[in-house]
Design a protein around this motif. Structure first.
Motif, mmCIF file in Angstrom:
data_model
loop_
_atom_site.group_PDB
_atom_site.id
_atom_site.type_symbol
_atom_site.label_atom_id
_atom_site.label_comp_id
_atom_site.label_asym_id
_atom_site.label_seq_id
_atom_site.Cartn_x
_atom_site.Cartn_y
_atom_site.Cartn_z
ATOM 1 N N CYS A 95 10.344 -10.382 -19.437
ATOM 2 C CA CYS A 95 11.669 -10.716 -19.946
ATOM 3 C C CYS A 95 11.921 -9.899 -21.209
ATOM 4 O O CYS A 95 11.000 -9.685 -22.022
ATOM 5 C CB CYS A 95 11.710 -12.208 -20.261
ATOM 6 N N HIS A 96 13.155 -9.464 -21.355
ATOM 7 C CA HIS A 96 13.527 -8.634 -22.509
ATOM 8 C C HIS A 96 14.854 -9.121 -23.068
ATOM 9 O O HIS A 96 15.740 -9.517 -22.304
ATOM 10 C CB HIS A 96 13.655 -7.175 -22.069
ATOM 11 N N ALA A 97 14.974 -9.094 -24.382
ATOM 12 C CA ALA A 97 16.238 -9.468 -25.021
ATOM 13 C C ALA A 97 16.599 -8.453 -26.092
ATOM 14 O O ALA A 97 15.741 -8.059 -26.883
ATOM 15 C CB ALA A 97 16.138 -10.861 -25.633
ATOM 16 N N ARG A 98 17.832 -8.031 -26.064
ATOM 17 C CA ARG A 98 18.369 -7.212 -27.167
ATOM 18 C C ARG A 98 19.116 -8.173 -28.075
ATOM 19 O O ARG A 98 20.179 -8.684 -27.719
ATOM 20 C CB ARG A 98 19.278 -6.121 -26.650
ATOM 21 N N LEU A 99 18.522 -8.412 -29.246
ATOM 22 C CA LEU A 99 19.075 -9.413 -30.151
ATOM 23 C C LEU A 99 20.228 -8.842 -30.963
ATOM 24 O O LEU A 99 21.247 -9.504 -31.172
ATOM 25 C CB LEU A 99 17.978 -9.933 -31.082
ATOM 26 N N THR A 100 20.037 -7.631 -31.450
ATOM 27 C CA THR A 100 21.061 -6.911 -32.207
ATOM 28 C C THR A 100 21.029 -5.469 -31.730
ATOM 29 O O THR A 100 20.228 -5.113 -30.860
ATOM 30 C CB THR A 100 20.786 -6.959 -33.717
ATOM 31 N N ALA A 101 21.850 -4.639 -32.336
ATOM 32 C CA ALA A 101 21.848 -3.231 -31.957
ATOM 33 C C ALA A 101 20.506 -2.563 -32.247
ATOM 34 O O ALA A 101 20.182 -1.536 -31.652
ATOM 35 C CB ALA A 101 22.962 -2.496 -32.696
ATOM 36 N N PHE A 102 19.718 -3.157 -33.149
ATOM 37 C CA PHE A 102 18.483 -2.514 -33.583
ATOM 38 C C PHE A 102 17.241 -3.345 -33.309
ATOM 39 O O PHE A 102 16.130 -2.911 -33.625
ATOM 40 C CB PHE A 102 18.561 -2.217 -35.086
ATOM 41 N N THR A 103 17.384 -4.516 -32.741
ATOM 42 C CA THR A 103 16.253 -5.417 -32.574
ATOM 43 C C THR A 103 16.137 -5.878 -31.142
ATOM 44 O O THR A 103 17.116 -6.366 -30.555
ATOM 45 C CB THR A 103 16.416 -6.665 -33.473
ATOM 46 N N THR A 104 14.926 -5.708 -30.589
ATOM 47 C CA THR A 104 14.653 -6.209 -29.242
ATOM 48 C C THR A 104 13.350 -6.989 -29.266
ATOM 49 O O THR A 104 12.557 -6.880 -30.206
ATOM 50 C CB THR A 104 14.531 -5.068 -28.229
ATOM 51 N N THR A 105 13.128 -7.778 -28.254
ATOM 52 C CA THR A 105 11.887 -8.508 -28.139
ATOM 53 C C THR A 105 11.508 -8.657 -26.670
ATOM 54 O O THR A 105 12.389 -8.614 -25.803
ATOM 55 C CB THR A 105 11.973 -9.886 -28.832
ATOM 56 N N TRP A 106 10.211 -8.818 -26.424
ATOM 57 C CA TRP A 106 9.676 -8.928 -25.068
ATOM 58 C C TRP A 106 8.891 -10.227 -24.901
ATOM 59 O O TRP A 106 8.278 -10.723 -25.856
ATOM 60 C CB TRP A 106 8.713 -7.770 -24.780
#
Length: 116
Positions: A95-106
């Motif tokens: 699973c992947h999420a783009r939280l902001t234009a510069f921040t992602t998490t897995w």
């Protein structure tokens, strides 16, 4: 820091179905996008599908018509419904999420094995 926890993986026979879930510790409604990736042994990680905050959805050609993404904002959970599974779908699903234009998490990943 937002955390993503996947569940629902396992062993299934060809033609079978599984539903993966990705529970987020934050409000998914605020994320720019969420999606599922997969990585088979010896292969690069590839995009399976994605849902954007605007409501747009896209899935890879290899799973189109078989896999469906959905998101439950009240439960802060992203789902991947997988039908008509094939041995080629065997992989670790992330699973992947783009939280902001510069921040992602897995997420940590969940294994899906399609075999008879």
């Amino acid at each position: 820091q937002v955390q993503l926890v996947e569940s629902g993986g396992g062993l299934v026979q060809p033609g079978g179905s599984l539903r993966l879930a990705c529970a987020a510790s934050g409000s998914v409604a605020t994320f720019i996008a969420m999606g599922w990736y997969r990585q088979a042994p010896g292969k690069e990680r590839e995009l399976v599908g994605m849902i954007t905050r605007a409501g747009g959805t896209n899935v890879a050609d290899s799973v189109k018509g078989r896999f469906t993404l959905s998101q439950d904002n009240a439960k802060n959970t992203l789902y991947l419904q997988m039908n008509s599974l094939k041995p080629d779908d065997t992989a670790a699903y992330y699973c992947h999420a783009r939280l902001t234009a510069f921040t992602t998490t897995w997420g940590q990943g969940t294994q899906v094995t399609v075999s008879s």
